[in-house]
Enzyme design. Structure first.
Site, PDB file in Angstrom:
ATOM      1  N   CYS A  18      -1.869 -94.063 -62.139  1.00  0.00           N
ATOM      2  CA  CYS A  18      -2.523 -94.708 -63.288  1.00  0.00           C
ATOM      3  C   CYS A  18      -3.755 -95.544 -62.948  1.00  0.00           C
ATOM      4  CB  CYS A  18      -1.520 -95.589 -64.024  1.00  0.00           C
ATOM      5  SG  CYS A  18      -0.310 -94.630 -64.906  1.00  0.00           S
ATOM      6  N   LEU A  60      -0.019-110.320 -57.283  1.00  0.00           N
ATOM      7  CA  LEU A  60      -0.917-111.087 -56.415  1.00  0.00           C
ATOM      8  C   LEU A  60      -0.677-110.767 -54.947  1.00  0.00           C
ATOM      9  CD1 LEU A  60      -1.034-114.714 -57.963  1.00  0.00           C
ATOM     10  CD2 LEU A  60      -2.789-112.949 -58.036  1.00  0.00           C
ATOM     11  N   GLY A  66      -2.950 -97.914 -55.786  1.00  0.00           N
ATOM     12  CA  GLY A  66      -3.024 -96.465 -55.986  1.00  0.00           C
ATOM     13  C   GLY A  66      -2.069 -96.036 -57.076  1.00  0.00           C
ATOM     14  N   ASN A  73      -4.639-102.001 -67.650  1.00  0.00           N
ATOM     15  CA  ASN A  73      -4.600-101.432 -66.296  1.00  0.00           C
ATOM     16  C   ASN A  73      -5.821-101.837 -65.471  1.00  0.00           C
ATOM     17  OD1 ASN A  73      -2.103-100.349 -66.408  1.00  0.00           O
ATOM     18  ND2 ASN A  73      -2.738 -98.222 -66.614  1.00  0.00           N
TER      19      ASN A  73
HETATM   20  C1  UDX Z   1       0.904 -99.100 -63.441  1.00  0.00           C
HETATM   21  C2  UDX Z   1       1.023-100.227 -64.490  1.00  0.00           C
HETATM   22  O1  UDX Z   1       1.665-101.358 -63.905  1.00  0.00           O
HETATM   23  C3  UDX Z   1       1.804 -99.721 -65.699  1.00  0.00           C
HETATM   24  O2  UDX Z   1       1.845-100.737 -66.690  1.00  0.00           O
HETATM   25  C4  UDX Z   1       1.107 -98.480 -66.247  1.00  0.00           C
HETATM   26  O3  UDX Z   1       1.771 -97.957 -67.354  1.00  0.00           O
HETATM   27  C5  UDX Z   1       0.982 -97.422 -65.168  1.00  0.00           C
HETATM   28  O4  UDX Z   1       0.299 -97.972 -64.035  1.00  0.00           O
HETATM   29  P1  UDX Z   1       2.464 -97.981 -61.586  1.00  0.00           P
HETATM   30  O5  UDX Z   1       1.368 -96.986 -61.378  1.00  0.00           O
HETATM   31  O6  UDX Z   1       3.871 -97.506 -61.635  1.00  0.00           O
HETATM   32  O7  UDX Z   1       2.217 -98.784 -62.960  1.00  0.00           O
HETATM   33  O8  UDX Z   1       2.337 -99.027 -60.386  1.00  0.00           O
HETATM   34  P2  UDX Z   1       2.273-100.610 -60.224  1.00  0.00           P
HETATM   35  O9  UDX Z   1       3.621-101.160 -59.974  1.00  0.00           O
HETATM   36  O10 UDX Z   1       1.476-101.238 -61.286  1.00  0.00           O
HETATM   37  O11 UDX Z   1       1.444-100.676 -58.832  1.00  0.00           O
HETATM   38  C6  UDX Z   1       0.125-100.122 -58.749  1.00  0.00           C
HETATM   39  C7  UDX Z   1      -0.422-100.260 -57.347  1.00  0.00           C
HETATM   40  O12 UDX Z   1      -0.701-101.612 -57.028  1.00  0.00           O
HETATM   41  C8  UDX Z   1       0.527 -99.766 -56.242  1.00  0.00           C
HETATM   42  O13 UDX Z   1      -0.214 -99.065 -55.265  1.00  0.00           O
HETATM   43  C9  UDX Z   1       1.113-101.054 -55.702  1.00  0.00           C
HETATM   44  O14 UDX Z   1       1.575-100.956 -54.388  1.00  0.00           O
HETATM   45  C10 UDX Z   1      -0.077-101.987 -55.810  1.00  0.00           C
HETATM   46  N1  UDX Z   1       0.286-103.413 -55.897  1.00  0.00           N
HETATM   47  C11 UDX Z   1       0.995-103.884 -56.955  1.00  0.00           C
HETATM   48  C12 UDX Z   1      -0.145-104.288 -54.896  1.00  0.00           C
HETATM   49  O15 UDX Z   1      -0.802-103.882 -53.927  1.00  0.00           O
HETATM   50  N2  UDX Z   1       0.182-105.613 -55.008  1.00  0.00           N
HETATM   51  C13 UDX Z   1       0.887-106.110 -56.058  1.00  0.00           C
HETATM   52  O16 UDX Z   1       1.122-107.337 -56.096  1.00  0.00           O
HETATM   53  C14 UDX Z   1       1.319-105.213 -57.067  1.00  0.00           C
END
Ligand code: UDX
Length: 434
Positions: free
Chosen positions: A263, A253, A260, A211
């Protein structure tokens, strides 16, 4: 594969997905929660989180007799049919506590409650994200020589949790007693995923390591996007060019208003705390957290510029409130972070989100939540896209432009097609885009 008798303690997001998916693999699962009203709803097949496929799985497996819901851990472990529970999953929350460290009170409370109830030979599995050493600490708390504690972190993304559970990139199982780790790994054998069998501390570390790496990747991209803005480069082309390198990959990317959710913020802070407790700094991760906070402020700079330099008394419309698309989760949502900064400068906010109906109270005091994108846009000095809901792309942009006070959209997710907006007479501001 043997069908095992499994208890899942905590029927929240992770516990419910774990319980329903393990039942769908053929195991006999009892899910417990302290919230009696939630258990009553689950028994009726009502799932109160937005997670595609989960309600169907809950109903299907209850009907098939493989999934039950009970109130309290005691009830889940002391089964009326006298058949011993073989594996107990702990899926209770480990929120961010004082100073960023993980708050383990829920794990400790469950361990204290179940220690005398566990059948001999049973395996306790920690699925919650917990600091390195928690498996050992749980074993000490249980104070049972005939019970093993295994770490088996989850890697479920909200919005695709069922898919992620049933098609995992990998399974990680750690225990200092190898036979217990193998028993837990065998629960997933049907999935055919690569499996890392290791010690408990390493398994606990994998979750933080993964993470925090993802968070660093995103902060790096957001910092690159800022540079692209300054230097006239296009971050979409830059990340595409980077991503073809197999060592980097195309995913995770996309720049945005910052990362946010439940996690990444919690786990990055926790790893910094874990390092501090071990007498070390973790400047890479600390800088990623600081970059993430700055990213929200940078988005506010863009919005302020778009409305002529002063936000006081200006109406701003928001599209998206959840931390990402496909969920109704507002926890640590960057959208709400940006909203709070806008309000601090005197802006008046109306916001629309497909996952947050206006009728649901208490979303946030900062934003007047509305049920139509048009209502968010009405009389707005700028409309700001904060969450990447795909449906925003196909809104009627001419009609939206028609109700705005000033036809400007700040697109913090680079979600929209600037040409479509231009044709609708709307000026578009993205993040790191030419
Ligand atoms: C994350 C991890 O991916 C997962 O493996 C773990 O178990 C829990 O935390 P999640 O919290 O559901 O999962 O969200 P994720 O899809 O990873 O996105 C996290 C944040 O990054 C979001 O705010 C999302 O909008 C942002 N994000 C993600 C970006 O800004 N750009 C991206 O390319 C991908």
């Amino acid at each position: 594969m043997f069908a095992r008798r499994i208890a899942v303690i905590g029927s929240g997001y992770v516990g419910l997905t774990t319980g329903a998916c393990l039942a769908s693999l053929g195991h006999r699962v009892v899910c417990a929660d302290i919230d009696a009203a939630k258990i009553a709803r689950l028994r009726r097949g009502e799932v109160d989180i937005l997670e595609p496929g989960l309600p169907e799985l809950v109903v299907e497996n209850q009907v098939a007799g493989r999934l039950e819901f009970v109130v309290g851990a005691r009830e889940a472990i002391s089964r009326p049919d006298g058949q011993p529970v073989e594996v107990v999953f702990l899926c209770v929350p480990t929120p961010m506590g004082e100073g960023g460290a993980a708050d383990l009170r829920a794990v400790q409370a469950v361990a204290a409650e179940i220690r005398h109830l566990l059948p001999s030979g049973c395996v306790v599995v920690n699925k919650s994200t917990v600091p390195v050493g928690t498996a050992d600490a749980t074993l000490r708390l249980l104070n049972r020589r005939d019970v093993a504690v295994v770490s088996n972190p989850e890697f479920l993304r909200e919005g695709t949790a069922v898919h992620d559970f049933l098609h995992p990139d990998r399974i990680v199982v750690g225990c200092d007693a190898q036979d217990a780790a193998e028993r837990v790994a065998a629960l997933y054998s049907k999935l055919g995923a690569p499996t890392v069998l290791t010690d408990a501390a390493s398994a606990e570390m994998v979750k933080y390591a993964a993470n925090c790496f993802l968070a660093m990747k995103l902060s790096y991209v957001n910092a690159l996007a800022e540079l692209c803005d300054l230097l006239g480069a296009d971050v979409g082309d830059v990340t595409e060019g980077m991503g073809y390198d197999k060592r980097i990959g195309q995913s995770f990317l996309k720049p945005g208003p910052g990362w946010g959710g439940s996690c990444l913020p919690k786990d990055t802070n926790a790893l910094v705390q874990v390092a501090a407790a071990a007498g070390r700094e973790l400047p890479l991760v600390s800088a990623s957290i600081a970059t993430n906070e700055r990213q929200r402020a940078l988005m506010v700079d863009k919005i302020r510029d778009a409305v002529g330099g002063d936000l006081a008394g200006r109406r701003i419309g928001l599209l998206g409130l959840t931390f990402k698309a496909g969920t109704d989760d507002l926890r640590d949502s960057p959208a709400l972070g940006v909203a709070a900064l806008l309000v601090a400068e005197g802006a008046e906010l109306s916001g629309y989100d497909p996952g947050c109906p206006a009728a649901v109270p208490g979303v946030t005091d900062d934003v007047r939540v509305v049920d139509e994108p048009m209502l968010a846009a009405k009389d707005a000095a700028a409309l700001v896209v904060l969450t990447e809901w795909p449906e925003f792309r196909s809104l009627d942009w001419s009609a939206i432009g028609g109700v705005m006070d000033n036809r400007t959209v700040v697109d913090t997710r680079n979600l929209l097609d600037p040409d479509i907006l231009r044709r609708a007479g709307i000026s578009w501001v993205g993040v790191g885009r030419r």
